[in-house]
Design a protein around this motif. Structure first.
Motif, PDB file in Angstrom:
ATOM      1  N   MET A 120       0.825  -1.178   0.000  1.00  9.37           N
ATOM      2  CA  MET A 120       0.000   0.000   0.000  1.00  9.37           C
ATOM      3  C   MET A 120       0.881   1.259   0.000  1.00  9.37           C
ATOM      4  O   MET A 120       0.541   2.245  -0.641  1.00  9.37           O
ATOM      5  N   LYS A 121       1.996   1.182   0.726  1.00 10.46           N
ATOM      6  CA  LYS A 121       2.898   2.318   0.776  1.00 10.46           C
ATOM      7  C   LYS A 121       3.496   2.578  -0.601  1.00 10.46           C
ATOM      8  O   LYS A 121       3.654   3.735  -1.007  1.00 10.46           O
ATOM      9  N   GLN A 122       3.805   1.520  -1.330  1.00 11.90           N
ATOM     10  CA  GLN A 122       4.345   1.670  -2.681  1.00 11.90           C
ATOM     11  C   GLN A 122       3.334   2.329  -3.602  1.00 11.90           C
ATOM     12  O   GLN A 122       3.669   3.184  -4.415  1.00 11.90           O
ATOM     13  N   LYS A 123       2.071   1.930  -3.492  1.00 12.96           N
ATOM     14  CA  LYS A 123       1.011   2.514  -4.315  1.00 12.96           C
ATOM     15  C   LYS A 123       0.833   3.998  -3.993  1.00 12.96           C
ATOM     16  O   LYS A 123       0.652   4.826  -4.882  1.00 12.96           O
ATOM     17  N   TYR A 124       0.880   4.332  -2.698  1.00  9.72           N
ATOM     18  CA  TYR A 124       0.775   5.728  -2.285  1.00  9.72           C
ATOM     19  C   TYR A 124       1.910   6.546  -2.889  1.00  9.72           C
ATOM     20  O   TYR A 124       1.689   7.617  -3.450  1.00  9.72           O
ATOM     21  N   LEU A 125       3.143   6.041  -2.760  1.00  6.12           N
ATOM     22  CA  LEU A 125       4.283   6.772  -3.299  1.00  6.12           C
ATOM     23  C   LEU A 125       4.187   6.916  -4.815  1.00  6.12           C
ATOM     24  O   LEU A 125       4.547   7.955  -5.370  1.00  6.12           O
ATOM     25  N   TRP A 126       3.707   5.884  -5.496  1.00  2.00           N
ATOM     26  CA  TRP A 126       3.555   5.951  -6.948  1.00  2.00           C
ATOM     27  C   TRP A 126       2.538   7.029  -7.328  1.00  2.00           C
ATOM     28  O   TRP A 126       2.778   7.830  -8.236  1.00  2.00           O
ATOM     29  N   LEU A 127       1.405   7.074  -6.626  1.00  2.00           N
ATOM     30  CA  LEU A 127       0.377   8.079  -6.908  1.00  2.00           C
ATOM     31  C   LEU A 127       0.885   9.488  -6.616  1.00  2.00           C
ATOM     32  O   LEU A 127       0.628  10.422  -7.384  1.00  2.00           O
ATOM     33  N   VAL A 128       1.620   9.652  -5.524  1.00  2.00           N
ATOM     34  CA  VAL A 128       2.144  10.969  -5.168  1.00  2.00           C
ATOM     35  C   VAL A 128       3.147  11.444  -6.205  1.00  2.00           C
ATOM     36  O   VAL A 128       3.102  12.590  -6.645  1.00  2.00           O
ATOM     37  N   ARG A 139       3.361  10.573  -9.310  1.00  2.00           N
ATOM     38  CA  ARG A 139       2.652  10.854 -10.567  1.00  2.00           C
ATOM     39  C   ARG A 139       1.955  12.214 -10.512  1.00  2.00           C
ATOM     40  O   ARG A 139       2.012  12.996 -11.464  1.00  2.00           O
ATOM     41  N   ALA A 140       1.284  12.499  -9.395  1.00  2.00           N
ATOM     42  CA  ALA A 140       0.612  13.803  -9.256  1.00  2.00           C
ATOM     43  C   ALA A 140       1.633  14.932  -9.223  1.00  2.00           C
ATOM     44  O   ALA A 140       1.421  15.983  -9.826  1.00  2.00           O
ATOM     45  N   TYR A 141       2.741  14.711  -8.533  1.00  2.00           N
ATOM     46  CA  TYR A 141       3.791  15.724  -8.429  1.00  2.00           C
ATOM     47  C   TYR A 141       4.365  16.045  -9.810  1.00  2.00           C
ATOM     48  O   TYR A 141       4.565  17.202 -10.165  1.00  2.00           O
ATOM     49  N   ARG A 142       4.617  15.002 -10.600  1.00  2.00           N
ATOM     50  CA  ARG A 142       5.145  15.219 -11.960  1.00  2.00           C
ATOM     51  C   ARG A 142       4.125  15.907 -12.857  1.00  2.00           C
ATOM     52  O   ARG A 142       4.484  16.726 -13.705  1.00  2.00           O
ATOM     53  N   LEU A 169       5.252  18.568   2.505  1.00  2.00           N
ATOM     54  CA  LEU A 169       3.790  18.474   2.491  1.00  2.00           C
ATOM     55  C   LEU A 169       3.301  17.234   1.753  1.00  2.00           C
ATOM     56  O   LEU A 169       2.120  16.944   1.757  1.00  2.00           O
ATOM     57  N   TRP A 170       4.194  16.526   1.107  1.00  2.00           N
ATOM     58  CA  TRP A 170       3.833  15.323   0.363  1.00  2.00           C
ATOM     59  C   TRP A 170       4.296  14.054   1.059  1.00  2.00           C
ATOM     60  O   TRP A 170       3.814  12.971   0.766  1.00  2.00           O
ATOM     61  N   ARG A 212      -1.861  26.009   2.836  1.00  4.46           N
ATOM     62  CA  ARG A 212      -1.740  27.148   3.744  1.00  4.46           C
ATOM     63  C   ARG A 212      -1.466  26.723   5.184  1.00  4.46           C
ATOM     64  O   ARG A 212      -0.788  27.419   5.918  1.00  4.46           O
ATOM     65  N   MET A 213      -2.026  25.592   5.600  1.00  6.95           N
ATOM     66  CA  MET A 213      -1.878  25.146   6.988  1.00  6.95           C
ATOM     67  C   MET A 213      -0.768  24.118   7.162  1.00  6.95           C
ATOM     68  O   MET A 213      -0.656  23.505   8.221  1.00  6.95           O
ATOM     69  N   LYS A 214       0.014  23.874   6.113  1.00  9.99           N
ATOM     70  CA  LYS A 214       1.152  22.946   6.138  1.00  9.99           C
ATOM     71  C   LYS A 214       0.732  21.529   6.492  1.00  9.99           C
ATOM     72  O   LYS A 214       1.355  20.841   7.292  1.00  9.99           O
ATOM     73  N   GLY A 215      -0.377  21.072   5.873  1.00 10.09           N
ATOM     74  CA  GLY A 215      -0.845  19.706   6.056  1.00 10.09           C
ATOM     75  C   GLY A 215      -0.469  18.855   4.860  1.00 10.09           C
ATOM     76  O   GLY A 215      -0.059  19.347   3.817  1.00 10.09           O
ATOM     77  N   ASN A 216      -0.610  17.545   4.997  1.00 14.18           N
ATOM     78  CA  ASN A 216      -0.290  16.622   3.920  1.00 14.18           C
ATOM     79  C   ASN A 216      -1.350  16.750   2.830  1.00 14.18           C
ATOM     80  O   ASN A 216      -2.527  16.458   3.053  1.00 14.18           O
ATOM     81  N   ILE A 217      -0.939  17.177   1.661  1.00 13.33           N
ATOM     82  CA  ILE A 217      -1.872  17.465   0.570  1.00 13.33           C
ATOM     83  C   ILE A 217      -2.560  16.211   0.046  1.00 13.33           C
ATOM     84  O   ILE A 217      -3.782  16.208  -0.122  1.00 13.33           O
TER      85      ILE A 217
END
Length: 191
Positions: free
Chosen positions: A1-9, A11-14, A39-40, A75-80
Motif C-alpha cells: 500500500m505504501k508503494q502505491k501511495y508513493l507511486w500516486l504521489v 505521478r501527481a507531483y510530476r 507536504l507530500w 496554507r496550513m502545512k498539512g499533507n496534501i
C-alpha cells in the motif's frame, strides 16, 4: 500500500510540474507552495492536519471539495494527498446519509438551545423528512465538519503510537553527504 501511495504521489507531483505548465508565471505563483516536499511525505503531524482538513471539507456539500482541501492544506502545512483523498469520503452513495445526519445534528442543537429558526433562512420540503430549515441544516453541516476534523487528531496520533514505522513523527529526510573531518586530536602539526 505504501508503494502505491508513493507511486500516486510521484505521478501527481510530476503532472503538476509538467514542462508545458512550468514556464507560466501565474502557474508557478499558484503552485509554488504545493511543491514543498514535506507536504507530500507522510509524517504524524502533517497527516493529522491534512486528514482534519479533508474531513472538514469532505462533509461540507460543495462541488470542488478537493480543490478547497488542497488549498487549505497548502496554507496550513498539512499533507496534501491525504487532505484531497479524504474529501472523497462524501460521494453520491454516502451524501444522503451524511446530509440526514447533519440535519439531525442541526435539529438537536436547535432543540438543545431552544432556538427558533431564523426567518430569513429558507425552508424546503423533503419527502419522508418533512419541512427543513436551511439554517438548521447549515448548523449541522458546520458542526459535523468541526467534529470530524477534531476526531482526526486522536485517530492519527493513536495510529502513529501503535504503528510508528508506518507513520513516523517526522518525515524521513534524504541522507546528505557528510564531510569527513578528522577528529581534533589526530591533526598533525606541520613540522
Amino acid at each position: 500500500m505504501k508503494q502505491k501511495y508513493l507511486w500516486l504521489v510521484r505521478r501527481a507531483y510530476r503532472a503538476l510540474r509538467h514542462p508545458k505548465l512550468r514556464h507560466r508565471v501565474w502557474w508557478r505563483k499558484l503552485t509554488q507552495p504545493i511543491f514543498e516536499r514535506r507536504l507530500w511525505k507522510p509524517c504524524r503531524d502533517t497527516v493529522a492536519i491534512g486528514l482534519a482538513i479533508g474531513l472538514f471539507f469532505g462533509v461540507i456539500p460543495l462541488i470542488p471539495q478537493s480543490l478547497f482541501a488542497a488549498i487549505a492544506a497548502m496554507r496550513m502545512k498539512g499533507n496534501i494527498p491525504f487532505a484531497v483523498a479524504v474529501t472523497w469520503l462524501s460521494n453520491p452513495v454516502t451524501n444522503v446519509p451524511i446530509w440526514v445526519a447533519q440535519l439531525w445534528l442541526g435539529n438537536q442543537v436547535q432543540d438543545l438551545f431552544s432556538l427558533a429558526p431564523p426567518e430569513f433562512a429558507g425552508t424546503f420540503h423533503i419527502p419522508h423528512l418533512g419541512v427543513v430549515n436551511a439554517a438548521t441544516f447549515m448548523v449541522g453541516v458546520l458542526l459535523s465538519g468541526i467534529i470530524a476534523a477534531l476526531l482526526a487528531f486522536p485517530i492519527v496520533h493513536l495510529f502513529s503510537a501503535i504503528m510508528p514505522h508506518h507513520l513516523p513523527k517526522l518525515p524521513k529526510l534524504p541522507q546528505r553527504a557528510r564531510a569527513i573531518v578528522p577528529p581534533r586530536g589526530s591533526r598533525s602539526s606541520g613540522s
